[in-house]
Scaffold this motif. Sequence first.
Motif, PDB file in Angstrom:
ATOM      1  N   LEU A  16     -75.447  45.970  27.214  1.00 32.34           N
ATOM      2  CA  LEU A  16     -75.915  47.048  27.028  1.00 32.34           C
ATOM      3  C   LEU A  16     -77.417  47.100  27.016  1.00 32.34           C
ATOM      4  O   LEU A  16     -78.044  47.834  27.846  1.00 32.34           O
ATOM      5  N   THR A  17     -77.904  46.153  26.380  1.00 35.14           N
ATOM      6  CA  THR A  17     -79.451  46.017  26.483  1.00 35.14           C
ATOM      7  C   THR A  17     -79.923  45.656  27.682  1.00 35.14           C
ATOM      8  O   THR A  17     -80.834  46.143  28.075  1.00 35.14           O
ATOM      9  N   GLY A  18     -79.097  44.785  28.377  1.00 31.10           N
ATOM     10  CA  GLY A  18     -79.490  44.384  29.853  1.00 31.10           C
ATOM     11  C   GLY A  18     -79.811  45.495  30.746  1.00 31.10           C
ATOM     12  O   GLY A  18     -80.684  45.597  31.587  1.00 31.10           O
ATOM     13  N   CYS A  19     -78.516  46.241  30.555  1.00 29.95           N
ATOM     14  CA  CYS A  19     -78.594  47.523  31.395  1.00 29.95           C
ATOM     15  C   CYS A  19     -79.667  48.524  31.309  1.00 29.95           C
ATOM     16  O   CYS A  19     -80.153  49.239  31.952  1.00 29.95           O
ATOM     17  N   VAL A  20     -80.052  48.632  29.661  1.00 32.70           N
ATOM     18  CA  VAL A  20     -81.151  49.680  29.426  1.00 32.70           C
ATOM     19  C   VAL A  20     -82.406  49.072  30.261  1.00 32.70           C
ATOM     20  O   VAL A  20     -83.041  49.824  30.812  1.00 32.70           O
ATOM     21  N   TRP A  21     -82.542  47.512  29.966  1.00 37.08           N
ATOM     22  CA  TRP A  21     -83.561  47.389  30.531  1.00 37.08           C
ATOM     23  C   TRP A  21     -83.981  47.124  32.215  1.00 37.08           C
ATOM     24  O   TRP A  21     -84.872  47.516  32.716  1.00 37.08           O
ATOM     25  N   LEU A  22     -82.580  47.188  32.587  1.00 42.88           N
ATOM     26  CA  LEU A  22     -82.713  47.335  34.284  1.00 42.88           C
ATOM     27  C   LEU A  22     -83.023  48.753  34.573  1.00 42.88           C
ATOM     28  O   LEU A  22     -83.699  48.555  35.543  1.00 42.88           O
ATOM     29  N   ARG A  23     -82.486  49.703  34.038  1.00 37.78           N
ATOM     30  CA  ARG A  23     -82.906  51.209  34.210  1.00 37.78           C
ATOM     31  C   ARG A  23     -84.327  51.323  33.990  1.00 37.78           C
ATOM     32  O   ARG A  23     -85.113  52.023  34.685  1.00 37.78           O
ATOM     33  N   LEU A  24     -84.914  50.801  32.770  1.00 40.78           N
ATOM     34  CA  LEU A  24     -86.358  51.139  32.331  1.00 40.78           C
ATOM     35  C   LEU A  24     -87.198  50.287  33.666  1.00 40.78           C
ATOM     36  O   LEU A  24     -88.294  50.764  33.680  1.00 40.78           O
ATOM     37  N   SER A  26     -86.437  49.960  36.567  1.00 39.99           N
ATOM     38  CA  SER A  26     -86.166  50.666  37.936  1.00 39.99           C
ATOM     39  C   SER A  26     -87.155  51.796  37.763  1.00 39.99           C
ATOM     40  O   SER A  26     -87.888  52.206  38.758  1.00 39.99           O
ATOM     41  N   TRP A  27     -87.357  52.331  36.427  1.00 40.58           N
ATOM     42  CA  TRP A  27     -88.143  53.565  36.277  1.00 40.58           C
ATOM     43  C   TRP A  27     -89.751  53.111  36.413  1.00 40.58           C
ATOM     44  O   TRP A  27     -90.542  53.769  37.179  1.00 40.58           O
ATOM     45  N   LYS A  28     -90.050  51.973  36.030  1.00 38.17           N
ATOM     46  CA  LYS A  28     -91.264  51.513  36.273  1.00 38.17           C
ATOM     47  C   LYS A  28     -91.680  51.303  37.995  1.00 38.17           C
ATOM     48  O   LYS A  28     -92.578  51.764  38.143  1.00 38.17           O
ATOM     49  N   GLU A  29     -90.652  50.642  38.397  1.00 39.97           N
ATOM     50  CA  GLU A  29     -90.810  50.646  39.866  1.00 39.97           C
ATOM     51  C   GLU A  29     -91.011  52.174  40.588  1.00 39.97           C
ATOM     52  O   GLU A  29     -92.014  52.185  41.580  1.00 39.97           O
TER      53      GLU A  29
END
Length: 235
Positions: A16-24, A26-29
């Motif tokens: 779950l934590t990894g998925c959160v970071w991936l979404r965040l 992506s948001w940064k990109e």
Amino acid sequence: MPVLRSLALAAAVALLTGCVWLRLLSWKEQLADFDRYFEPLEAEGSLVLRFREPCIRPADIGWLLGGSEPSAVLPQDAGGVRVQWRLVRPQRAGLPLIIELSARDAAAETLAESIRAPPELVSLVSAPRLLAMARAFGRARIDRERRSASAELDAAARAAPRPGRAGVIAAFGEPDDEAAGAGGRRILRYRYHLAMPDGGAGAASELEFELLDEALRALRVRTPRFHAWLEFAER
């Protein structure tokens, strides 16, 4: 069996934590290509960023703030919901800082359609500079191990007049701590707790303004799961 259940739970949390970071991330990109992915709107003294291609969930912002449930979920006039994460100052009376995201519904997997910045921040730095701040975090240096991000405004935004101590206090009230340093530096710290749905106090966060010769030089945010700082002027 208890050990296996514990390992399974730990693996689920890690995933779950990894998925959160991936979404965040992506948001940064997306922030790095701001005009393509965001539509800024000024409304009721605040600033709203509408997502052209949604990629984060409202709960992702709450995760950064150390919360598992939003402070409030309110209906929108045009349909959908407003998911609010409210930061309150337990030691001083005053209005809370409200980070609000809109979404189609309150389901955990639903992506956010927009985010509204706290009007206190808009009144302090202005909407144009806040947009420059968003663009700056698209170029931010990310340290995943430390869960931190650092960025600096571009030359044009740095050249604009910067607010001072009076502006910070007018927007956020008297600080919880204030310390003077060498070379004309001054630090103003504000402590917050995440408001729980039942009215209780959740995880603690801190907002810090660094002034140099009475002009804002840096803004730092410390939450339970993320640290960020933004340079308004060169050192």
